[in-house]
Design an enzyme around this catalytic site. Structure first.
Site, short mmCIF file in Angstrom:
data_model
loop_
_atom_site.label_atom_id
_atom_site.label_comp_id
_atom_site.label_asym_id
_atom_site.label_seq_id
_atom_site.Cartn_x
_atom_site.Cartn_y
_atom_site.Cartn_z
N LYS A 88 -2.18 -10.63 -3.38
CA LYS A 88 -2.18 -9.33 -2.74
C LYS A 88 -3.15 -9.39 -1.57
CE LYS A 88 -2.94 -4.45 -3.55
NZ LYS A 88 -3.52 -4.33 -2.22
N ARG B 235 0.38 -3.53 6.10
CA ARG B 235 1.80 -3.68 5.74
C ARG B 235 2.63 -3.64 7.02
NH1 ARG B 235 4.40 -2.04 0.84
NH2 ARG B 235 6.56 -2.74 0.91
N LYS C 114 0.39 -3.46 -9.07
CA LYS C 114 -0.72 -4.10 -8.35
C LYS C 114 -1.89 -4.27 -9.30
CE LYS C 114 -1.63 0.32 -6.06
NZ LYS C 114 -1.78 1.03 -4.81
P1 ATP Z 1 -0.03 1.81 -1.69
O1 ATP Z 1 0.42 1.05 -0.50
O2 ATP Z 1 0.39 1.21 -3.00
O3 ATP Z 1 0.19 3.28 -1.60
P2 ATP Z 1 -2.65 1.52 -0.68
O4 ATP Z 1 -2.20 1.88 0.68
O5 ATP Z 1 -3.94 2.10 -1.18
O6 ATP Z 1 -1.58 1.79 -1.77
P3 ATP Z 1 -3.14 -0.92 -1.93
O7 ATP Z 1 -3.19 -0.25 -3.24
O8 ATP Z 1 -4.37 -1.62 -1.50
O9 ATP Z 1 -2.69 -0.03 -0.74
O10 ATP Z 1 -1.96 -2.02 -2.08
C1 ATP Z 1 -0.63 -1.93 -1.78
C2 ATP Z 1 -0.39 -2.65 -0.50
O11 ATP Z 1 -0.70 -4.04 -0.64
C3 ATP Z 1 1.03 -2.71 0.00
O12 ATP Z 1 1.45 -1.50 0.59
C4 ATP Z 1 0.96 -3.85 1.00
O13 ATP Z 1 0.51 -3.38 2.26
C5 ATP Z 1 -0.14 -4.74 0.45
N1 ATP Z 1 0.29 -6.10 0.02
C6 ATP Z 1 -0.46 -7.21 0.11
N2 ATP Z 1 0.15 -8.28 -0.39
C7 ATP Z 1 1.36 -7.86 -0.82
C8 ATP Z 1 2.47 -8.53 -1.45
N3 ATP Z 1 2.45 -9.82 -1.74
N4 ATP Z 1 3.55 -7.77 -1.76
C9 ATP Z 1 3.58 -6.44 -1.47
N5 ATP Z 1 2.57 -5.77 -0.89
C10 ATP Z 1 1.46 -6.46 -0.56
#
Ligand code: ATP
Length: 645
Positions: free
Chosen positions: A291, A296, A465
């Site tokens: 991750k 994104r 996640k």
């Molecule tokens: P979310 O996007 O789940 O609403 P958030 O913006 O707080 O939450 P995080 O919880 O930190 O973000 O993690 C999700 C994000 O992780 C994804 O939206 C994407 O941008 C990122 N990410 C990193 N690596 C990956 C991966 N291998 N597959 C999918 N997403 C990933």
């Protein structure tokens, strides 16, 4: 009735078939909506209104749907009204003769510029009443306002708003004002509008053909799918009018150049929990990917000579910000002529060691017009999904198939374009080892994904996640909105000493309190936030009124009641120890049996996310419930293990 149509006449005024829809009919509907907080009733009322529009003036349906969603263009176009309270107040001054100071005083008293505008207008007499406003006219004027630019645009916008005000009657002024402020959606989220539209189109098909009765749930799913792939009411209503729901399924599908609403993961706080969530019931095989802590990015290429583009998690156009990343992806193609949509994370890397750098470094990059020559911090693109390839949607393919298409058609380049590192695992110890490795490699943890799942917009149980940092605490951070402040004492005199934080309930458009937070802030943070929040303070009287601009769910208990209330605007990331059910807070109250809320214990401020997220993008009450449940699952598993040993 169960089909969502109440057979209630829509509120006055009536209009003749074929005549433009009066704006007052929409304003009166919105006024009725304000009288209830029940989402089902909102759906029913909007459904009634849309059905009447379809029956009498179907050509106005698009403008009506846009207006009640408080949108001007498709969100990904990034064209906003660009009208602040200052311009609105000046236009009010010009059209009513009320002095700016008086308007300010009234806003303080009423807490809502919409109500103030309505009150100012109602005292005005006009000799020759202008023709009534129509939805189509208001919508066209809004689009004109949004497209004005240049140094004269403020005056031009003011003039247009003025002309709208001079035609307003009754509650129209209130809703025009709130639409200009972009604050109408508090009671009417996109999900409610889509459900109402789906119901209306089942009961009164815009193409005139009565379809074989099919379930409302099915209609809503189809409507939501079309929205997630096009984000365009224009396209959707054109299709529905042409050929009903069938045309929606053929004409409103994923298209390179138009961002699709991203698939998101559910939070989990242990390997067992993640595995259970993703493959629990179906026992499908999982892949566990690093991750990455970056941005994104959806890369779109329509094929041929058409230009490629990049979109963020929130459909914001990132093309001008990451020209280097775009080049890396385009260079990775094995078949340069073929169209595609690729999902990925853009990550900052150290120019000399090529090590992964934290997300904060990436945010230092200017937002647009970045020149490749002047880039100081390079990036690497980590690709993890393929949503469209060579003219074909892959959304219904399994992740296993989509990943294969990605690997067959794009080649990795060391340090600039790579597949997300991952392994297909089912053994908990192996997953835990990969998790450790991901953290050593400067990632946040793992994404655990079902290999047999299709691509689903929004938060899905097929992705989980797993963040290492938070595994022993809450499993994830939350993004919350400060809605109240406590006057600082001692060292914190002159600034706020703590804040009341809320999540956002998308269904009801309600900000629900989660916790009080006072730790984790630097002195500079407190000064900056206190200043920004003082500008956003709102009167207690507004919260008590029937129709405030935003709904807050909070406890009156003096232990948590803040000294000052704030308009929801900022978003902060918080980390805490655990969740508990509490009478002092209201988050996720619709999911608890007692109506009590879930609260975050021992919260700590981590960082300001207001640049990336608006208040409605804050953690949802469903998300908080999931965090609470995953904690309960883990505790349950621990107890069970203890019993066994
Ligand atoms: P979310 O996007 O789940 O609403 P958030 O913006 O707080 O939450 P995080 O919880 O930190 O973000 O993690 C999700 C994000 O992780 C994804 O939206 C994407 O941008 C990122 N990410 C990193 N690596 C990956 C991966 N291998 N597959 C999918 N997403 C990933």
């Amino acid at each position: 009735s169960s089909i969502g149509y109440t057979d209630n006449p829509i509120p006055e005024p009536d209009w003749k078939p074929g005549a433009p829809v009066p704006f007052l009919a929409l304003a009166n509907t919105l006024e009725r909506l304000e009288q209830t907080t029940k989402r089902l009733e909102h759906i029913h009322m909007m459904c009634d209104f849309f059905r009447t529009v379809i029956t009498r003036t179907p050509s106005d349906l698009t403008s009506c749907v846009y207006l009640c969603s408080n949108m001007i263009f498709e969100p990904y176009k990034g064209i906003e009204l660009g009208v602040g309270d200052g311009i609105i107040s000046q236009a009010l001054q010009d059209s009513t003769g009320k002095k700016l100071d008086e308007i300010k005083r009234l806003v303080h008293e009423y807490g809502d510029l919409g109500l103030v505008a309505e009150r100012c207008r109602n005292t005005q007499r006009t000799l020759f009443p202008p023709p009534p406003l129509t939805c189509d006219h208001v919508f066209k004027k809004f689009r004109e306002i949004a497209q004005m630019s240049g140094n004269k645009s403020t005056d031009q916008k003011k003039k247009l708003i003025n002309s709208l005000y001079s035609s307003c009657k009754q509650c129209e002024t209130r809703f025009i004002t709130r639409m200009l402020q972009g604050a109408l959606r508090a009671n009417l989220g996109i999900k409610t509008v889509l459900s109402a539209l789906a119901n209306a189109c089942v009961c009164t098909p815009p193409d005139g053909k009565i379809v074989a009765p099919f379930s409302l749930e099915d209609a809503q799913t189809r409507m939501e799918r079309a929205w997630s792939e096009t984000s365009s009411f224009e396209r959707m209503i054109a299709a529905l009018t042409k050929g009903g729901f069938e045309a929606l399924d053929t004409d409103c599908i994923i298209t390179p150049g138009i961002p699709i609403i991203a698939m998101l993961a559910k939070p989990t706080k242990s390997v067992t929990d993640a595995l259970q969530k993703v493959s629990g019931q179906t026992a499908t095989e999982c892949t566990c990917e690093y991750k990455y802590d970056g941005q994104r990015a959806q890369f779109h290429f329509p094929g041929g000579n058409k230009p490629p583009s990049i979109y963020s998690r929130n459909s914001e156009d990132l093309t001008g910000r990451f020209p280097d990343a775009l080049q890396y992806v385009m260079n990775g193609r094995k078949f340069p002529e073929k169209s595609f949509i690729l999902d990925s994370e853009i990550v900052a890397v150290d120019p000399s060691t090529k090590e992964i750098l934290p997300f904060q470094i990436l945010t230092q990059r200017p937002r647009k017009d970045v020149k490749i020559e002047s880039i100081k911090v390079p990036v690497c693109v980590f690709a993890f999904d393929m949503l469209f390839f060579d003219g074909r949607s892959l959304l219904n393919c399994t992740l296993r198939e989509r990943r294969q298409i990605l690997r067959d058609n794009f080649a990795e380049t060391q340090n600039t374009f790579r597949y997300a590192i991952g392994e297909d695992l089912s053994d908990e110890d192996e997953i835990a080892a990969l998790l450790d490795r991901s953290v050593k490699d400067k990632c946040e943890g793992l994404m655990v994904k079902s290999l047999d799942s299709v691509y689903e917009s929004g938060r899905s149980s097929s992705w989980a996640k797993l963040k290492k940092d938070y595994m022993d605490t809450t499993g994830d951070t939350v993004d919350l909105v400060p809605i109240g402040g406590y006057i600082g004492k001692g060292k914190r005199t002159g600034v706020y000493g703590g804040f009341l934080m809320a999540c956002y309930d998308q269904e009801d458009g309600e900000y629900q309190t989660v916790c009080k937070v006072g730790t984790g802030f630097s002195e500079a943070d407190l000064e900056k936030f206190s200043k920004a929040l003082t500008d956003l303070s709102i009167g207690e009287d507004e919260l008590k009124r029937m129709n405030p601009r935003f709904k807050f769910a909070f406890s009156e208990d003096p232990r948590v009641k803040p000294d000052v209330w704030f308009e929801p605007k900022l978003v902060w990331e918080l980390k805490g120890a655990d969740y508990s059910v509490s009478p002092l807070h209201k988050s996720a109250r619709q999911f608890t049996h007692t109506g009590e809320g879930i609260s975050l214990r021992f919260p700590r401020f981590m960082r300001d996310r207001s640049d990336e997220k608006g208040p409605r993008d804050a953690s949802s009450s469903e998300f908080i419930r999931d965090l609470y449940e995953s904690q309960a699952n883990k505790q349950g598993a621990m107890k069970a293990r203890k019993k066994m040993s």
